[in-house]
Scaffold this motif. Structure first.
Motif, PDB file in Angstrom:
ATOM      1  N   THR A 173     -39.821 -31.888  33.133  1.00 56.75           N
ATOM      2  CA  THR A 173     -41.230 -31.981  32.714  1.00 56.75           C
ATOM      3  C   THR A 173     -41.551 -32.109  34.093  1.00 56.75           C
ATOM      4  O   THR A 173     -42.779 -32.657  34.669  1.00 56.75           O
ATOM      5  CB  THR A 173     -41.156 -33.473  32.701  1.00 56.75           C
ATOM      6  OG1 THR A 173     -40.423 -34.485  33.560  1.00 56.75           O
ATOM      7  CG2 THR A 173     -41.031 -34.131  31.091  1.00 56.75           C
ATOM      8  N   PHE A 174     -41.279 -31.044  35.144  1.00 57.24           N
ATOM      9  CA  PHE A 174     -42.051 -30.760  36.407  1.00 57.24           C
ATOM     10  C   PHE A 174     -43.897 -30.434  36.135  1.00 57.24           C
ATOM     11  O   PHE A 174     -44.224 -30.448  36.355  1.00 57.24           O
ATOM     12  CB  PHE A 174     -41.397 -30.409  36.702  1.00 57.24           C
ATOM     13  CG  PHE A 174     -41.311 -29.944  38.837  1.00 57.24           C
ATOM     14  CD1 PHE A 174     -41.320 -30.991  39.278  1.00 57.24           C
ATOM     15  CD2 PHE A 174     -41.846 -28.865  39.052  1.00 57.24           C
ATOM     16  CE1 PHE A 174     -41.571 -30.935  40.628  1.00 57.24           C
ATOM     17  CE2 PHE A 174     -41.818 -28.151  40.690  1.00 57.24           C
ATOM     18  CZ  PHE A 174     -42.141 -29.658  40.900  1.00 57.24           C
ATOM     19  N   ASP A 175     -43.529 -29.722  35.538  1.00 55.30           N
ATOM     20  CA  ASP A 175     -44.867 -28.677  35.367  1.00 55.30           C
ATOM     21  C   ASP A 175     -45.845 -29.203  34.595  1.00 55.30           C
ATOM     22  O   ASP A 175     -46.057 -29.100  33.329  1.00 55.30           O
ATOM     23  CB  ASP A 175     -44.372 -27.295  34.064  1.00 55.30           C
ATOM     24  CG  ASP A 175     -45.675 -26.573  34.204  1.00 55.30           C
ATOM     25  OD1 ASP A 175     -46.449 -26.502  34.979  1.00 55.30           O
ATOM     26  OD2 ASP A 175     -45.400 -25.500  33.078  1.00 55.30           O
ATOM     27  N   SER A 176     -46.461 -30.196  35.091  1.00 54.74           N
ATOM     28  CA  SER A 176     -48.201 -31.269  35.083  1.00 54.74           C
ATOM     29  C   SER A 176     -48.736 -31.231  36.235  1.00 54.74           C
ATOM     30  O   SER A 176     -48.344 -30.681  37.274  1.00 54.74           O
ATOM     31  CB  SER A 176     -47.227 -32.404  34.975  1.00 54.74           C
ATOM     32  OG  SER A 176     -46.773 -33.604  36.660  1.00 54.74           O
ATOM     33  N   PRO A 177     -50.037 -31.423  35.918  1.00 57.09           N
ATOM     34  CA  PRO A 177     -50.857 -30.959  36.630  1.00 57.09           C
ATOM     35  C   PRO A 177     -50.562 -32.201  38.036  1.00 57.09           C
ATOM     36  O   PRO A 177     -50.778 -32.406  39.591  1.00 57.09           O
ATOM     37  CB  PRO A 177     -52.400 -31.697  36.095  1.00 57.09           C
ATOM     38  CG  PRO A 177     -51.890 -31.312  34.546  1.00 57.09           C
ATOM     39  CD  PRO A 177     -50.270 -31.586  34.538  1.00 57.09           C
ATOM     40  N   ALA A 178     -50.113 -33.864  37.616  1.00 58.87           N
ATOM     41  CA  ALA A 178     -49.693 -34.687  38.363  1.00 58.87           C
ATOM     42  C   ALA A 178     -48.698 -33.735  39.995  1.00 58.87           C
ATOM     43  O   ALA A 178     -48.614 -34.212  41.176  1.00 58.87           O
ATOM     44  CB  ALA A 178     -49.217 -36.181  38.244  1.00 58.87           C
ATOM     45  N   TRP A 179     -47.899 -33.134  39.150  1.00 50.42           N
ATOM     46  CA  TRP A 179     -46.390 -33.111  40.177  1.00 50.42           C
ATOM     47  C   TRP A 179     -47.227 -31.734  40.949  1.00 50.42           C
ATOM     48  O   TRP A 179     -46.762 -31.803  41.639  1.00 50.42           O
ATOM     49  CB  TRP A 179     -45.619 -32.473  38.918  1.00 50.42           C
ATOM     50  CG  TRP A 179     -44.551 -33.566  38.712  1.00 50.42           C
ATOM     51  CD1 TRP A 179     -44.040 -33.913  37.591  1.00 50.42           C
ATOM     52  CD2 TRP A 179     -43.032 -34.034  39.750  1.00 50.42           C
ATOM     53  NE1 TRP A 179     -42.796 -34.816  37.608  1.00 50.42           N
ATOM     54  CE2 TRP A 179     -42.472 -35.311  38.987  1.00 50.42           C
ATOM     55  CE3 TRP A 179     -43.228 -34.244  41.246  1.00 50.42           C
ATOM     56  CZ2 TRP A 179     -41.989 -35.950  39.815  1.00 50.42           C
ATOM     57  CZ3 TRP A 179     -42.288 -35.108  41.603  1.00 50.42           C
ATOM     58  CH2 TRP A 179     -41.324 -35.180  40.843  1.00 50.42           C
ATOM     59  N   GLU A 180     -47.924 -30.866  40.795  1.00 51.61           N
ATOM     60  CA  GLU A 180     -48.904 -30.391  41.406  1.00 51.61           C
ATOM     61  C   GLU A 180     -49.287 -30.133  42.308  1.00 51.61           C
ATOM     62  O   GLU A 180     -48.938 -29.546  43.314  1.00 51.61           O
ATOM     63  CB  GLU A 180     -49.669 -29.353  39.699  1.00 51.61           C
ATOM     64  CG  GLU A 180     -50.189 -28.105  41.176  1.00 51.61           C
ATOM     65  CD  GLU A 180     -50.664 -26.755  39.645  1.00 51.61           C
ATOM     66  OE1 GLU A 180     -51.162 -26.955  38.572  1.00 51.61           O
ATOM     67  OE2 GLU A 180     -50.682 -25.468  40.186  1.00 51.61           O
ATOM     68  N   ARG A 181     -49.579 -31.202  41.869  1.00 51.97           N
ATOM     69  CA  ARG A 181     -50.854 -31.929  42.839  1.00 51.97           C
ATOM     70  C   ARG A 181     -49.620 -32.659  44.483  1.00 51.97           C
ATOM     71  O   ARG A 181     -50.433 -32.040  45.388  1.00 51.97           O
ATOM     72  CB  ARG A 181     -51.913 -32.943  42.504  1.00 51.97           C
ATOM     73  CG  ARG A 181     -52.321 -33.427  43.743  1.00 51.97           C
ATOM     74  CD  ARG A 181     -53.410 -34.570  42.608  1.00 51.97           C
ATOM     75  NE  ARG A 181     -54.562 -35.329  43.990  1.00 51.97           N
ATOM     76  CZ  ARG A 181     -55.350 -34.759  43.849  1.00 51.97           C
ATOM     77  NH1 ARG A 181     -55.784 -33.708  43.282  1.00 51.97           N
ATOM     78  NH2 ARG A 181     -56.010 -35.799  44.937  1.00 51.97           N
ATOM     79  N   LEU A 182     -48.823 -32.937  43.687  1.00 56.27           N
ATOM     80  CA  LEU A 182     -48.352 -33.698  44.691  1.00 56.27           C
ATOM     81  C   LEU A 182     -47.030 -32.878  45.929  1.00 56.27           C
ATOM     82  O   LEU A 182     -46.905 -32.952  46.661  1.00 56.27           O
ATOM     83  CB  LEU A 182     -46.338 -34.379  43.404  1.00 56.27           C
ATOM     84  CG  LEU A 182     -45.649 -35.660  44.398  1.00 56.27           C
ATOM     85  CD1 LEU A 182     -46.544 -36.378  45.793  1.00 56.27           C
ATOM     86  CD2 LEU A 182     -44.929 -36.292  43.331  1.00 56.27           C
ATOM     87  N   PHE A 183     -46.980 -31.491  44.793  1.00 52.14           N
ATOM     88  CA  PHE A 183     -45.911 -30.900  45.430  1.00 52.14           C
ATOM     89  C   PHE A 183     -46.579 -29.952  46.750  1.00 52.14           C
ATOM     90  O   PHE A 183     -45.647 -30.129  47.072  1.00 52.14           O
ATOM     91  CB  PHE A 183     -44.792 -29.779  44.265  1.00 52.14           C
ATOM     92  CG  PHE A 183     -44.635 -28.687  44.488  1.00 52.14           C
ATOM     93  CD1 PHE A 183     -43.396 -29.126  45.401  1.00 52.14           C
ATOM     94  CD2 PHE A 183     -45.291 -27.302  45.510  1.00 52.14           C
ATOM     95  CE1 PHE A 183     -42.546 -27.855  45.971  1.00 52.14           C
ATOM     96  CE2 PHE A 183     -44.279 -26.149  45.677  1.00 52.14           C
ATOM     97  CZ  PHE A 183     -42.557 -26.095  45.917  1.00 52.14           C
ATOM     98  N   GLY A 184     -48.141 -29.953  45.708  1.00 45.81           N
ATOM     99  CA  GLY A 184     -48.609 -28.893  47.259  1.00 45.81           C
ATOM    100  C   GLY A 184     -48.768 -30.047  48.568  1.00 45.81           C
ATOM    101  O   GLY A 184     -48.915 -29.039  49.456  1.00 45.81           O
ATOM    102  N   GLN A 185     -49.016 -31.096  48.710  1.00 50.00           N
ATOM    103  CA  GLN A 185     -49.339 -31.704  48.760  1.00 50.00           C
ATOM    104  C   GLN A 185     -48.001 -32.571  50.152  1.00 50.00           C
ATOM    105  O   GLN A 185     -47.890 -31.994  51.490  1.00 50.00           O
ATOM    106  CB  GLN A 185     -49.549 -33.364  48.580  1.00 50.00           C
ATOM    107  CG  GLN A 185     -50.520 -34.235  49.516  1.00 50.00           C
ATOM    108  CD  GLN A 185     -50.383 -35.221  49.059  1.00 50.00           C
ATOM    109  OE1 GLN A 185     -50.246 -35.972  48.137  1.00 50.00           O
ATOM    110  NE2 GLN A 185     -51.418 -36.169  49.717  1.00 50.00           N
ATOM    111  N   VAL A 186     -46.941 -32.176  50.250  1.00 49.45           N
ATOM    112  CA  VAL A 186     -45.973 -33.014  50.755  1.00 49.45           C
ATOM    113  C   VAL A 186     -45.317 -31.159  51.154  1.00 49.45           C
ATOM    114  O   VAL A 186     -44.884 -31.417  52.211  1.00 49.45           O
ATOM    115  CB  VAL A 186     -44.594 -32.996  49.692  1.00 49.45           C
ATOM    116  CG1 VAL A 186     -43.119 -33.040  50.444  1.00 49.45           C
ATOM    117  CG2 VAL A 186     -44.376 -34.091  49.294  1.00 49.45           C
TER     118      VAL A 186
END
Lengths: 466, 519
Positions: free
Chosen positions: A229-242
């Protein structure tokens, strides 16, 4: 003169009556209690003094549940044997043993006890601890403890003052925390060995990602369905930030060097201090447990001003953030012979008196916080307030932020996959976007492999998969 | 990940920071005997209270008026320590965390509104760690600071109490029906001696010495067992009967001194118990080369040479080593020494390692220590290191007294054993199961309290303790590399005497200089 014989007679009568009362009340008045708990040392240092002070006339027997320098993992059978053999009236349990007994329905309902005794057992207890204890479905209380561990955000005031950047505040979320740490990192006046954010016990960027995901309530996989369930807007935002923070050096992972002894790794004082970047004055922000507060307050070596705010909160709910833990919880076993006495001791541990005493003990009473919500006032120390101002994201049912989300080897290989992509982003070999997109499909392959491995294992060893 | 977190938490909860450095291995189980004692005492009190009540009721019929007044007064009396308002006690103790572990924690648990703050401990400014700083610093502290409870070396109690700087405790003892009857008699005598009969402090701990012996070895070799209160000559003669004896091809020793020992420290230890010293009472003349010292060194050298005193080389190591490795090299623990002269802390060594090395519970016994002909029957090296005293200037003397009273309770003695730092015993006997009841020999120790007080004064004098350190170092340097039989006793004593003379001269000069330099 006539009165004298009468008085003498009265005196004798009274003396005799007193003697009688003495005899009849002597035997039954001495209360007895068997307490099962922990290791000898933990009981001696955390519980025995309180029980001896609160119940000096009682016959209290202590039965250790753990050997002195080891850990005994109970299962249903060994726990039942222990209870049969020792017949404890009061249990002081860790979370795994509590769960075992709760699932076997061997503990008494403490809400019912409180009703029966017309006692407000929980009224003075901080809400976060009750959330943790009652779990996801707000269940009745079957255990409660006098102390807990929680987290907060600590900041180095000297660094912020020097750079003219505003201090972190209560209720900030992770995004705001990282953005603030970034400002420190981007500032050219910053000393070379200073970093924006340091969190102990994180091995790499994936651990930070997981930490934040835990706060936000995000999961990357569903163990039951096998979906990634990684492919979600929330994860995308978090991944980019980290990934970006990691690339800029804002966030630094560190793990102390341990000493292996058998199956256990020990971390000595020196190893711990080597990675304590915040205490060394080299990190602008850290997120850490209340142990750090005790250490900062007791260490004479700290050469800078520091402050405490609430642990980074959930974006959608600023009242929630971080995790709490209770290591020792008091419970009354179903068949307790002295349940009334057990309740009395349990209620005493949850009293204002014990909370106030803990406030006076400093680090001597252990490194935990009292669950009493007035504790910061009793301490006369506002630095303690952040630990009481926020409700946890975990509960007894979801204990660890690192709890596995996929089958078998999936979690470890997924962490490796994510760390690998972030490394590429840092090295400039991949854009953050491309990295994020690649992870979902690669993770699905890892999931299939892990499922296949589990299936193979299940086929050859059916007994172990229950 | 989960595993690592578990281990980390486990490690931390096992050794909390600021625990005063006490590891879990030092923690002992609670003893039921003291519980029994407490129980009995409480019952007596209750019966006494009941009879007082009955008389009071009877009396009330006659003296109703007076009694009413009395009762009213009692009702109005506030507890010494309030449950709601903060009482802050200022403590002067050598280490604050240790104070909290030993006394602060249980007292706050009983009185949640009590808080502690600390005055600087005089010895923390000592130029050499462990060297006494002299009475002056304590006096200054008692005059200038505002401590409510102070740890004072026993040696300084006579002067400080005579100067009126310490509160006498007997009035309080009497008022609150406290008794010193349950204390170690030797401690009680010595502390009272320091106050010229009055009590000016509570000494919570002491150390004593004993002769431990291996019953099996005596029986196997047909040698009569030692007895209580022997002289050193008798012990040495008895030990010499083991000369040349072997067990499993390895030598048996008649006498040993623990897992790490050398002839110099043995001479000093026995010298202490005999009452020998390195300077006269006024510290005017060095006395390291006297017939008594010569006799002692000669006997020790003879024992080492002939092998009836343990002469095996000590285990040397670098860095850290586990205690069990050290214990293995102790000839008494591994069953090859008939006797060992050691302090009460040796009980811990036996408890930790004896059984594992083959020294079973019934194999050994313990006797009161040897002494000289003149002080036979006493422990010449018995030590009462310090007392807790209440400064005359204390603003919270009543609350401090409550703390002292708590320190005297058997339940605190139990705690003292559980959180032990090993080398001392609590003045009020704790429990039996820690040492299998063997510590009783230390509680029945007989001492010459006047002599002990003199020793303690001398040892707390910076001049004398510097002298002892110089002589000790010289003795060690000149003996520890010698093979058996090479020790030239007259030559050694000459050198030690020279060292002692130099040390005295240097100190006298130093004193003269600093006095001259003072404005």
């Amino acid at each position: 003169m006539k009165r004298l014989p009468f008085l003498l007679a009265l005196a004798m009568l009274l003396a005799a009556a007193a003697g009688c009362t003495q005899r009849t009340s002597e035997a039954p008045e001495r209360k007895a209690l068997t307490v099962a708990c922990c290791q000898n040392y933990t009981y001696d240092s955390q519980f025995r003094d309180f029980i001896e002070a609160g119940f000096p006339d009682w016959d209290v027997k202590f039965v250790p549940m753990q050997p002195d320098n080891d850990y005994k993992a109970y299962d249903d059978k060994t726990m039942a044997e222990f209870l049969d053999r020792e017949k404890p009236d009061l249990l002081i349990l860790n979370v795994p043993d509590f769960k075992l007994l709760r699932e076997a329905d061997k503990l008494q309902n403490l809400d019912e006890w409180a009703d029966k005794k017309k006692t407000k057992l929980t009224e003075t207890v901080t809400q976060g601890v009750l959330d943790f204890l009652r779990g996801d479905d707000n269940s009745p209380l079957y255990a409660i403890g006098p102390s807990f561990h929680a987290e907060a955000l600590y900041y180095n005031k000297n660094i912020f003052d020097r750079l003219g950047i505003p201090y972190p505040t209560d209720g900030m979320n992770w995004e705001q925390t990282i953005a603030l740490a970034d400002r420190v990192m981007q500032d050219k006046r910053r000393a070379k060995d200073e970093i924006g954010l340091h969190i102990p016990w994180l091995k790499g960027p994936f651990d930070l990602l997981q930490r934040i995901a835990g706060t936000e309530g995000l999961t990357y996989a569903n163990a039951k369905t096998g979906a990634v369930t990684f492919d979600s807007p929330a994860w995308e935002r978090l991944f980019g930030q980290v990934a970006a923070a990691y690339k800029r050096g804002t966030f630094k992972a560190s793990w102390p060097k341990g000493r292996e002894s058998g199956e256990t790794t020990y971390y000595d004082q020196e190893a711990m201090e080597s990675v304590a970047l915040f205490a060394q004055g080299k990190a602008a922000i850290t997120v850490d447990s209340n142990n750090l507060l005790t250490n900062l307050k007791s260490a004479s070596k700290i050469k800078f001003e520091w402050g405490v705010a609430t642990v980074p909160a959930r974006s959608s709910d600023p009242a929630r953030g971080g995790e709490i833990q209770l290591y020792e919880m008091l419970a009354i076993p179903a068949g307790a012979a002295h349940a009334e006495e057990a309740w009395e001791v349990l209620a005493y541990f949850m009293s204002e008196r014990v909370g106030k005493a803990k406030a006076g003990l400093g680090s001597m009473g252990g490194l935990e916080l009292s669950v009493q919500k007035d504790y910061p006032e009793w301490k006369q120390d506002a630095d303690y307030k952040p630990f009481y101002a926020i409700r946890p994201t975990n509960t007894m049912d979801r204990f660890y932020y690192g709890a596995s989300q996929g089958p078998g080897s999936f979690d470890a290989s997924f962490a490796e996959l994510v760390n690998g992509h972030i490394r590429k982003v840092v090295e400039g070999k991949e854009t953050s976007n491309a990295a994020f997109k690649a992870i979902q499909s690669e993770a699905e392959m890892l999931m299939k492999r892990a499922q296949a491995e589990e299936k193979a294992k299940g086929g050859s060893d059916t007994g172990a998969s229950g | 990940m989960k595993g690592d977190r578990d281990r980390w938490d486990h490690t931390l909860s096992d050794l909390p920071l600021g625990s005063g450095g006490f590891g879990s291995h030092t923690m002992k189980k609670v003893k039921e005997r003291i519980k029994m004692l407490e129980r009995r005492a409480r019952r007596r009190r209750r019966i006494a209270a009941a009879s007082v009540a009955s008389l009071a009721i009877a009396g009330a019929l006659v003296f109703r008026g007076e009694l009413a007044n009395l009762l009213k007064h009692d009702e109005a009396a506030k507890p010494v320590i309030s449950d709601t308002e903060t009482t802050t006690l200022n403590i002067m103790f050598w280490e604050n965390n240790t104070f909290m572990t030993l006394y602060g924690q249980p007292f706050i648990i009983r009185h949640p509104s009590v808080r502690f703050e600390y005055s600087e401990y005089p010895e923390s400014g000592a130029p050499v760690a462990g060297m006494p700083v002299g009475i002056e610093k304590y006096r200054e502290n008692l005059i200038k600071n505002h401590a409510d409870l102070v740890q004072v070396p026993l040696a300084y109690v006579p002067e400080l109490s005579a100067e009126g700087l310490l509160k006498p405790l007997d009035t309080w003892m009497k008022r609150d029906k406290q008794t010193d009857e349950g204390w170690s008699e030797a401690v009680r005598q010595t502390v009272r001696e320091a106050g010229s009969g009055q009590l000016y402090g509570y000494a919570p701990e002491f150390s004593g010495n004993a002769l431990y012996y291996n019953r099996k070895l005596f029986k196997e070799n047909g040698i009569p067992e030692p007895t209580d209160s022997m002289t050193w000559d008798e012990v040495m003669n008895l030990a010499a009967r083991f000369e040349g004896l072997k067990k499993d091809e390895k030598p048996i020793y008649g006498l040993s001194f623990g897992y790490y020992s050398d002839i110099a420290s043995e001479a000093l230890a026995i010298g202490d118990s005999l009452g020998l010293r390195f300077a006269d009472a006024k510290l005017g003349q060095a006395t390291a080369d006297t017939p008594a010292w010569s006799d002692l060194w000669t006997k020790l050298a003879g024992g080492h040479r002939a092998g009836w005193i343990n002469n095996a080389p000590n285990l040397e190591w670098e860095g850290s080593i586990e205690m069990k490795e050290l214990y293995k090299g102790d000839p008494f623990l591994n069953g090859r020494s008939a006797m060992v002269y050691a302090s009460n802390s040796y009980l811990t060594n036996i408890a930790q390692a004896g059984a594992g090395l083959g020294l079973g519970d019934g194999d050994w016994a313990v006797l009161s220590p040897p002494a000289g002909n003149e002080n036979r029957g006493t422990d010449g090296a018995f030590e009462v290191p310090y007392v807790f005293a209440i400064p005359a200037k204390s603003a919270n003397a009543d609350a401090a007294w409550e703390l002292v009273k708590y320190m005297m309770t058997p339940s605190q003695s139990n705690r003292y054993i559980r959180f032990s730092h090993g080398s001392f015993l609590p003045t009020v006997a704790a429990d039996e199961s820690t040492d299998g009841g063997r510590s009783s020999v230390f509680y029945r120790a007989s001492v010459d309290s006047t002599y002990l007080l003199d020793v303690s004064k001398r040892n707390s004098d910076p001049v004398y303790s510097n002298l002892v350190a110089a002589v000790r170092t010289e003795a060690y340097n000149r003996t520890h590399n010698l093979g058996d039989g090479e020790l030239d006793v007259p030559g050694l004593l000459k050198a030690l005497q020279t060292k002692a003379v130099q040390s005295l001269a240097a100190k006298t000069d130093g004193k003269a200089e600093s006095q001259g330099a003072a404005p």
